[in-house]
Design a protein around this motif. Sequence first.
Motif, short mmCIF file in Angstrom:
data_model
loop_
_atom_site.label_atom_id
_atom_site.label_comp_id
_atom_site.label_asym_id
_atom_site.label_seq_id
_atom_site.Cartn_x
_atom_site.Cartn_y
_atom_site.Cartn_z
N GLY A 117 0.80 -1.21 0.00
CA GLY A 117 0.00 0.00 0.00
C GLY A 117 0.84 1.27 0.00
O GLY A 117 0.55 2.22 -0.73
N LEU A 118 1.89 1.29 0.82
CA LEU A 118 2.74 2.48 0.89
C LEU A 118 3.52 2.69 -0.40
O LEU A 118 3.67 3.81 -0.88
N LEU A 119 4.03 1.60 -0.98
CA LEU A 119 4.75 1.73 -2.26
C LEU A 119 3.82 2.19 -3.37
O LEU A 119 4.22 2.96 -4.25
N VAL A 201 -3.73 10.46 3.79
CA VAL A 201 -3.81 10.16 5.22
C VAL A 201 -4.60 8.87 5.45
O VAL A 201 -4.24 8.06 6.31
N SER A 202 -5.65 8.67 4.69
CA SER A 202 -6.45 7.45 4.84
C SER A 202 -5.63 6.21 4.56
O SER A 202 -5.67 5.24 5.33
N LEU A 203 -4.87 6.22 3.47
CA LEU A 203 -4.04 5.06 3.13
C LEU A 203 -2.90 4.90 4.12
O LEU A 203 -2.51 3.77 4.45
N ALA A 204 -2.35 6.00 4.60
CA ALA A 204 -1.27 5.92 5.58
C ALA A 204 -1.77 5.28 6.88
O ALA A 204 -1.08 4.44 7.48
N MET A 205 -2.98 5.63 7.29
CA MET A 205 -3.56 5.03 8.50
C MET A 205 -3.86 3.56 8.29
O MET A 205 -3.63 2.73 9.16
N MET A 206 -4.37 3.23 7.11
CA MET A 206 -4.73 1.84 6.84
C MET A 206 -3.50 0.95 6.72
O MET A 206 -3.46 -0.15 7.26
N CYS A 207 -2.48 1.43 5.99
CA CYS A 207 -1.29 0.61 5.75
C CYS A 207 -0.32 0.68 6.92
O CYS A 207 0.06 -0.36 7.48
N GLY A 208 0.12 1.88 7.27
CA GLY A 208 1.10 2.03 8.33
C GLY A 208 0.54 1.80 9.71
O GLY A 208 1.09 1.03 10.50
N GLY A 209 -0.58 2.45 10.01
CA GLY A 209 -1.14 2.35 11.35
C GLY A 209 -1.67 0.96 11.68
O GLY A 209 -1.20 0.31 12.62
N ASP A 210 -2.61 0.49 10.90
CA ASP A 210 -3.23 -0.81 11.18
C ASP A 210 -2.25 -1.96 11.00
O ASP A 210 -2.23 -2.91 11.77
N GLY A 211 -1.42 -1.88 9.96
CA GLY A 211 -0.48 -2.97 9.69
C GLY A 211 0.52 -3.18 10.81
O GLY A 211 0.72 -4.30 11.28
N PHE A 240 -1.81 4.34 16.84
CA PHE A 240 -1.82 5.81 16.93
C PHE A 240 -0.48 6.41 16.51
O PHE A 240 -0.42 7.32 15.68
N VAL A 241 0.61 5.88 17.08
CA VAL A 241 1.94 6.46 16.85
C VAL A 241 2.37 6.31 15.39
O VAL A 241 2.74 7.29 14.73
N PHE A 242 2.32 5.09 14.88
CA PHE A 242 2.79 4.85 13.52
C PHE A 242 1.83 5.43 12.49
O PHE A 242 2.26 5.90 11.43
N GLY A 243 0.53 5.41 12.79
CA GLY A 243 -0.43 6.04 11.88
C GLY A 243 -0.15 7.53 11.74
O GLY A 243 -0.19 8.08 10.64
N PHE A 244 0.16 8.17 12.86
CA PHE A 244 0.47 9.60 12.84
C PHE A 244 1.75 9.89 12.04
O PHE A 244 1.76 10.74 11.15
N MET A 250 4.04 11.01 4.67
CA MET A 250 3.49 11.04 3.32
C MET A 250 3.05 12.45 2.94
O MET A 250 3.21 12.87 1.78
N LEU A 251 2.49 13.19 3.89
CA LEU A 251 2.12 14.58 3.60
C LEU A 251 3.36 15.42 3.27
O LEU A 251 3.33 16.26 2.35
N TYR A 252 4.44 15.19 3.99
CA TYR A 252 5.68 15.92 3.72
C TYR A 252 6.24 15.53 2.35
O TYR A 252 6.73 16.38 1.59
N TYR A 253 6.15 14.25 2.03
CA TYR A 253 6.62 13.74 0.73
C TYR A 253 5.90 14.44 -0.42
O TYR A 253 6.54 14.93 -1.36
N TYR A 254 4.58 14.53 -0.33
CA TYR A 254 3.82 15.18 -1.40
C TYR A 254 3.95 16.70 -1.34
O TYR A 254 3.78 17.38 -2.36
N SER A 255 4.26 17.22 -0.18
CA SER A 255 4.46 18.67 -0.06
C SER A 255 5.75 19.11 -0.74
O SER A 255 5.77 20.09 -1.49
#
Length: 322
Positions: A117-119, A201-211, A240-244, A250-255
Amino acid sequence: MSLVAPSSILSSSSPLTLQLRIALPQRTHPSNLPLAPRLNRNLTSDLSSIPAYSRNTTSVSVYCLGPYGGGSILQDAGAASLVMGGAYALVSTFDKLSQRNIIKQNLSRKLVHIISGLLFMVSWPVFSTSSGARYFASLVPLVNCLRLLIHGLSLANDEGLIKSVTRDGKPEELLRGPLYYVLVLIFCAVIFWRESPVGVVSLAMMCGGDGIADIMGRRFGKLKIPYNQQKSWAGSISMFVFGFFVSMGMLYYYSILGYFHMENWVWTMERVALVSLVATVVESLPVTQIKGNPSGESGVLFPSNGFSVVFLSVCKRAKAVY
């Protein structure tokens, strides 16, 4: 009078418009150009903007039929093929590692969940700026979606796939969590794409946070949450920590690539932290005890991810900082 050949393509103000610079002899009227009758074979031309007389050059606006201009379609097709090949290689690698018992089945499943998902999200800037690029990108999870449907319905058998992405090794499990996962990837790519931080943010929470929450919860989750004995404090804190941090990364990456503009990073961090907290609370709810939901099936794929999308959308409307 003779016509000097077109010198160069100057610019493309949109995927549908190309500006051509045509060098003309002095005092030549555009209607006398021998090129004009030939422009309408595959292109439509707007000659009304050509001045009656031009000193040296005349600009002709040529409108291409179709959603693509130049080599965008080739770029997107190539990018989709590259990402699809990488996704197939990733899943195949974990299939083999799981089959040889080098990596446990649950760990293999979650690593595929996190990395793929992250890739996929990181690969979006590789696609062109065309409006159709998002659909080429969505072909990657769409192919995986069809693969899950075929094997989940037992129309074909792939023990490696089943073992690497399911909890109990049952084909019908492919039609739950794994299928929801790729549907969310498709939804975020088509609807939000690189135009909104909501999808990121949705994908980051789903992949990074939940995973990562599942991995940490299985390893260090001895202390359970009082209202849900299938969830642990270690897993929820990791969510919470990894999702954040994955979301902010990812926001910084696209910024830095220029897709998002953050006027106030402190405000953004506060909102992302709030979204992470809400997603963590929703993920910790005892939804696995609902009738029809098998024990151990995580409810984060749709409940918390969908809630995060809605919540972040409300925050985004409240104060436009992107």
